[in-house]
Design an enzyme around this catalytic site. Structure first.
Site, PDB file in Angstrom:
ATOM      1  N   ASP A   1       0.518  -0.936  -0.320  1.00 33.31           N
ATOM      2  CA  ASP A   1      -0.150  -0.241   0.321  1.00 33.31           C
ATOM      3  C   ASP A   1       0.473   1.679  -0.159  1.00 33.31           C
ATOM      4  OD1 ASP A   1      -1.769  -1.617  -0.045  1.00 33.31           O
ATOM      5  OD2 ASP A   1      -2.430  -1.342   2.187  1.00 33.31           O
TER       6      ASP A   1
ATOM      7  N   CYS B   1      -2.021   2.625 -13.154  1.00 30.89           N
ATOM      8  CA  CYS B   1      -2.529   2.370 -11.848  1.00 30.89           C
ATOM      9  C   CYS B   1      -3.518   2.645 -10.907  1.00 30.89           C
ATOM     10  CB  CYS B   1      -0.890   2.453 -10.628  1.00 30.89           C
ATOM     11  SG  CYS B   1      -0.268   3.997 -11.070  1.00 30.89           S
TER      12      CYS B   1
ATOM     13  N   GLY C   1       2.589   7.176 -10.930  1.00 29.97           N
ATOM     14  CA  GLY C   1       3.968   6.552  -9.526  1.00 29.97           C
ATOM     15  C   GLY C   1       4.552   4.712 -10.145  1.00 29.97           C
TER      16      GLY C   1
ATOM     17  N   GLY D   1      -1.370   6.591 -12.572  1.00 32.19           N
ATOM     18  CA  GLY D   1      -1.524   6.912 -13.885  1.00 32.19           C
ATOM     19  C   GLY D   1       0.730   7.511 -13.681  1.00 32.19           C
TER      20      GLY D   1
END
Length: 595
Positions: free
Chosen positions: A419, A453, A458, A456
């Site tokens: 996380d 992700c 990292g 969009g």
């Protein structure tokens, strides 16, 4: 690049190196063991290695015939750029494509490898801090180096840039010197010595080495040593910072160079399509949805950008990515429109749908064994396969107005990214990318890989940069140069903010280091199963290119070295440069022939 010059390599060693670490088209240059002062060019041709003699007459370099050049660098650059000129007597074309670089002489970050004097001056003058220094290769004398130092005096007068002093560092018998009686075991020892004492110029003035200018370029095979260097703490007044922090901070400061327009994402009708209001696609590289009603403002908008490895040549790179944000309820139909129009066959998702109670991405696929309609397309989820690290879904998509036209799409969802932060080790990500690339390569007409992700940028940027670097190394060989910071700058020019954190930046280094180590072991196994035998190649020139280009003269060198500020006596090597070896040359003139 001069780093293709290997000063202590024999012919058999060159063959072993090229077969074990190179790829077809890899090459290197080395001193001739037969004729002192001459050189040999060793080139991998398919699975074999051929050796080409290079004559150094004292006035020019040539291949015992053909074009003449002022420097060894220009000769190699010419035959690298003019593909198809060299061929064996049997007609086999010899391609010089990928330099197989020797290991860096030091892992110190002030070593910049192959840059010219002009490039060194630009870097140091942009820094603007007197007595900043770097070390680079000598372009005029392969195997030697140059210490470039920013002075505290202007170059031409008030208001002009500060002067840069270039000091040649000779390497003789495995020891380093700037001239005179002082010699050192390594470049590091030499630099550390003169950091304490300064260097006296011929004029009597002193040059000081106070602030290193760090490079981010590294020989791929040496990346493990660079990781160790970057992990070292740099003591400052208030806190100790590691090199990774310094490099990432430098990268962040360069974001001002990427102030491209993002007007489409800011339009009122498109604001609801952005997961985060300030993370928007650049207009110049955004994906434009096709077949939309031009009378409906914003109908062609999706928060996604094309990303390509612009550091590779067009013949070296066939892969394009689309970096996209994770889907919102309002953008699922647009996402499938994008996948269809781009002929995407592989989708990479690097997040779970929900993490820490926060929605990261709306599930944009149907449950396994079911079918759903998304806008103009029907999508079926025919199979799901779970692994320790990821889930693979096999999807079929077809337009509603043509149900017989069906495409299969493989959806890879990585489930092991924590996380917060990054994975504790990169093995899972590397295995994940290996599976993705095998799938993409099995589909010769597939369009761009979509990577997303949540935002969009990292994890998406991290995955794309790792994959780009892996592709570069696989294409050019283990001993190519890579520059992780420069690669990130390049992708950030195509989508803002790619690679978000220092932890992600460091993870890229660690992942590539493990990829290199694994690749080395694979190559060792392959090489141990192969035989080795080769001989000097006899080079011919196709008729069309025998005299198509003007011959270079010593005075026309593109690589004019600066005036070196060395004091004391000239090295023995410099005194020998102009000596002729005419008797040896006559014996070898028959090694080349013209067609």
């Amino acid at each position: 690049m001069v780093r293709w010059f290997h000063r202590d390599l024999s012919g058999p060693d060159a063959e072993t190196l090229l077969k074990g670490r190179g790829v077809p088209g890899s090459f290197l240059a080395r001193p001739s063991r037969k004729n002192q002062g001459d050189f040999s060019l060793s080139v991998r041709v398919d699975d074999q290695v051929t050796h080409i003699r290079i004559q150094n007459s004292g006035d020019f370099y040539d291949l015992y015939g053909g074009e003449k050049f002022a420097t060894l660098t220009e000769l190699v650059e010419y035959y690298t750029q003019q593909q198809g000129i060299l061929q064996d007597r049997d007609g086999t074309i010899i391609h010089l494509k990928y330099p197989l670089n020797c290991s860096d002489p030091t892992s110190e970050r002030w070593y910049h490898g192959h840059i010219s004097g002009g490039q060194a001056e630009s870097l140091l003058q942009a820094k603007g801090e007197p007595w900043t220094f770097l070390v680079r290769e000598s372009l005029s004398q392969p195997g030697d180096f140059v210490l470039s130092v920013l002075n505290d005096q202007p170059k031409a007068g008030p208001g002009s840039p500060l002067r840069v002093t270039h000091i040649k560092v000779m390497c003789e018998g495995g020891r380093y010197t700037v001239g005179g009686s002082e010699t050192f075991d390594s470049l590091t020892d030499l630099v550390e010595h003169f950091k304490k004492t300064g260097i006296e110029e011929a004029s009597g003035a002193f040059v000081y080495l106070r602030q290193p200018y760090y490079a981010t370029r590294v020989n791929a095979a040496d990346i493990e040593n660079r990781v160790l260097e970057l992990n070292k703490k740099q003591e400052s007044e208030d806190t100790a910072k590691a090199g990774f922090w310094e490099e990432f901070e430098s990268l962040q400061k360069q974001e001002v160079k990427n102030l491209h327009q993002r007007l489409e994402g800011q339009r009122p009708e498109n604001k609801s399509k952005n997961r985060y209001k300030n993370i928007l696609p650049f207009d110049h590289s955004r994906v434009i949805l096709q077949g939309r009603d031009s009378n409906i403002p914003g109908s062609d908008y999706i928060n996604a950008n094309y990303v390509k490895n612009q550091l590779l040549g067009p013949d070296e790179n066939s892969k394009t990515y689309i970096a996209s944000q994770g889907c919102l309820d309002a953008t699922v139909n647009d996402f499938w429109q994008m996948a269809w129009q781009e002929n995407t066959r592989v989708i990479v998702m690097t997040t779970r749908e929900v993490e820490k109670g926060r929605n990261k991405c709306v599930p944009y696929w149907p449950e396994v064994g079911t079918q759903r309609v998304y806008g103009l397309y029907s999508v079926t989820n025919s199979r799901e396969h779970d692994t320790a690290e990821y889930k693979l879904r096999t999807l079929q998509i077809s337009p509603l107005d043509n149900g017989d036209l069906v495409r299969e799409i493989w959806h890879y969802q990585y489930l092991s990214w924590p996380d917060h932060g990054v994975p504790s080790e990169p093995g899972g990500v590397l295995s994940f990318l290996d599976q993705i690339n095998q799938r993409q390569e099995s589909l010769p007409h597939a369009g761009p890989i979509i990577v997303h992700c949540s935002a969009g940028i990292g994890r998406t940027g991290t995955i794309i940069v790792i994959d780009m670097l892996m592709e570069s190394i696989s294409t050019k060989g283990l001993d190519c140069d890579i520059d992780i910071q420069k690669t990130i700058q390049m992708v950030r020019a195509q989508r803002s903010g790619m690679v978000q954190t220092e932890a992600q930046y460091k993870f890229i280094y660690v992942a590539i280091a493990q990829f290199i180590e694994t690749t080395k072991k694979k190559l060792e196994i392959i090489q141990s199963q192969k035989g080795q035998e080769s001989e000097y190649g006899n080079i011919t020139y196709p008729p069309a290119v025998r005299s198509a280009h003007a011959k270079a003269s010593r005075t026309s060198s593109k690589h004019k070295e600066e005036v070196y500020e060395n004091v004391h006596s000239k090295s023995k090597k410099e005194e020998k440069v102009k000596k002729q070896r005419s008797a040896d040359k006559e014996k070898n003139k028959g090694s080349l022939k013209r067609k």
